[in-house]
Write an enzyme that holds these catalytic residues in place. Structure first.
Site, short mmCIF file in Angstrom:
data_model
loop_
_atom_site.label_atom_id
_atom_site.label_comp_id
_atom_site.label_asym_id
_atom_site.label_seq_id
_atom_site.Cartn_x
_atom_site.Cartn_y
_atom_site.Cartn_z
N TYR A 18 10.85 -26.71 -52.82
CA TYR A 18 10.37 -27.54 -51.71
C TYR A 18 10.10 -28.95 -52.23
O TYR A 18 9.19 -29.15 -53.05
CB TYR A 18 9.08 -26.98 -51.10
N LEU B 290 6.22 -20.11 -35.27
CA LEU B 290 6.37 -21.06 -34.16
C LEU B 290 7.80 -21.55 -34.04
O LEU B 290 8.07 -22.54 -33.36
CB LEU B 290 5.41 -22.24 -34.34
N ARG C 149 9.69 -23.17 -36.00
CA ARG C 149 9.84 -24.55 -36.46
C ARG C 149 9.46 -25.57 -35.38
O ARG C 149 10.10 -26.59 -35.20
CB ARG C 149 11.26 -24.77 -36.97
#
Length: 335
Positions: free
Chosen positions: A60, A210, A212
């Protein structure tokens, strides 16, 4: 409220974790620019609320996410948090992706850098982000088992793998949890994967709860996304697919309004009803979003309300796959 009194155990052998966890991926540019100071404030808010599970990946932001978390937790008691880290995804200059490497020699290298960036001497859960088609899962899990014995990791997890891989991995070493996408509109695990992990005593950490941002108030018709934003390449956020999906979100919004909660809170609350062995990982990037997410823990849904929600948002009416074609091909969980 706080989540400190609301905890569950990840599977039969995993750690005790808060009923919801914080997913940090969005703090490192995967959904557009993020503010480091606000991100750190959000991590602190999550820990202060009693949440202890923080999920990240060494890829990430090419290490940025781990360094960010390291700054946020440096003065916090190590025992107050459960750090879950994914490895194996290869990056190149300019943000390119270069496949997956789950070889024992590679994962030991990845772990060394993760420990350094996070500023800790062990990880609570370590997991390959994707199945490496060139490395038998038994070799990967066997090497991780040696790291458990050496004290560098406490528990082994999996991510986005199917039933055969799960069973093969669990035959080598106990598996704490499977991290996989699960939401009101991504329910593919219910047919085979969820029954299998429950049989084996493996927990679920659910990401994409959710979808995204789709199951919230943050995406509206005609929305556009920066090239670096994951959603710019996600089929569910493109053209007619987005229009169709937002009709379902609007139907969910009507139900949410009747309960005086937000769409996001209702979507999280739905996942929480699926079982205490399923822990939602919420990708909040701001303190405000974390506070909103936390409110879902208090929402009670009756059987009639659940039926109404599922009728309003049928999983088979979702337009578009959850990843682009090339990424879907990498998902062992979809085979």
């Amino acid at each position: 409220m706080t989540t400190s009194k609301l905890s569950t155990k990840l599977g039969n052998t995993g750690p005790a974790v808060s009923r919801i966890g914080l997913g940090a991926m969005g703090m490192s540019g995967m959904y557009g620019a993020a503010d480091d100071a606000e991100s750190i404030g959000t991590i602190h808010a999550a820990l202060d609320s009693g949440a202890n599970l923080i999920d990240t990946g060494d890829f990430y932001g090419a290490g940025h996410n781990e360094m960010l978390i390291g700054k946020a937790i440096v003065e916090r008691p190590r025992e107050d948090m459960v750090l879950s880290v994914k490895f194996g995804a290869l990056r190149g200059p300019g943000g390119t992706w270069g496949g997956t490497d789950n070889r024992p020699v590679a994962l030991r290298n990845f772990l060394t850098y993760s420990l350094q960036r996070l500023g800790v001497d062990y990880l609570d859960i370590y997991r390959p982000a994707r199945l490496d088609p060139n490395v038998p899962i038994e070799e990967t899990i066997g090497a991780m088992a040696e790291l458990v014995e050496a004290g560098y990791i406490r528990h082994i997890g999996l991510s986005e793998v199917g039933v055969d891989t799960i069973r093969r991995a669990a035959a080598v070493h106990p598996i704490a949890d499977l991290q996989i996408e699960y939401s009101l509109i991504s329910r593919g695990i219910e047919a085979e994967i969820l029954p299998a992990v429950r049989e084996l005593g493996i927990g679920i950490t659910a990401y994409g709860v959710l979808s995204r941002g789709l199951l919230s108030d943050s995406v509206r018709p005609g929305a556009t996304f920066a090239p670096t934003d994951f959603r710019a390449h996600s089929p569910r956020f493109q053209g007619e697919n987005l229009d169709q999906n937002l009709k379902l979100v609007d139907a969910l919004a009507t139900i949410a309004a009747e309960k005086d909660v937000s769409v996001a809170q209702l979507a999280i609350a739905w996942v929480l009803t699926r079982g205490t062995d399923i822990v939602p990982i919420l990708g909040a990037r701001t303190r405000q979003r974390w506070s909103e997410s936390l409110g879902a823990v208090d929402i009670q849904l009756s059987a009639d309300e659940l039926a109404t929600i599922e009728a309003a948002v049928p999983a088979d009416q979702i337009a578009g796959e959850r990843y682009a074609e090339a990424q879907m091909a990498l998902l062992d969980s979809e085979r």
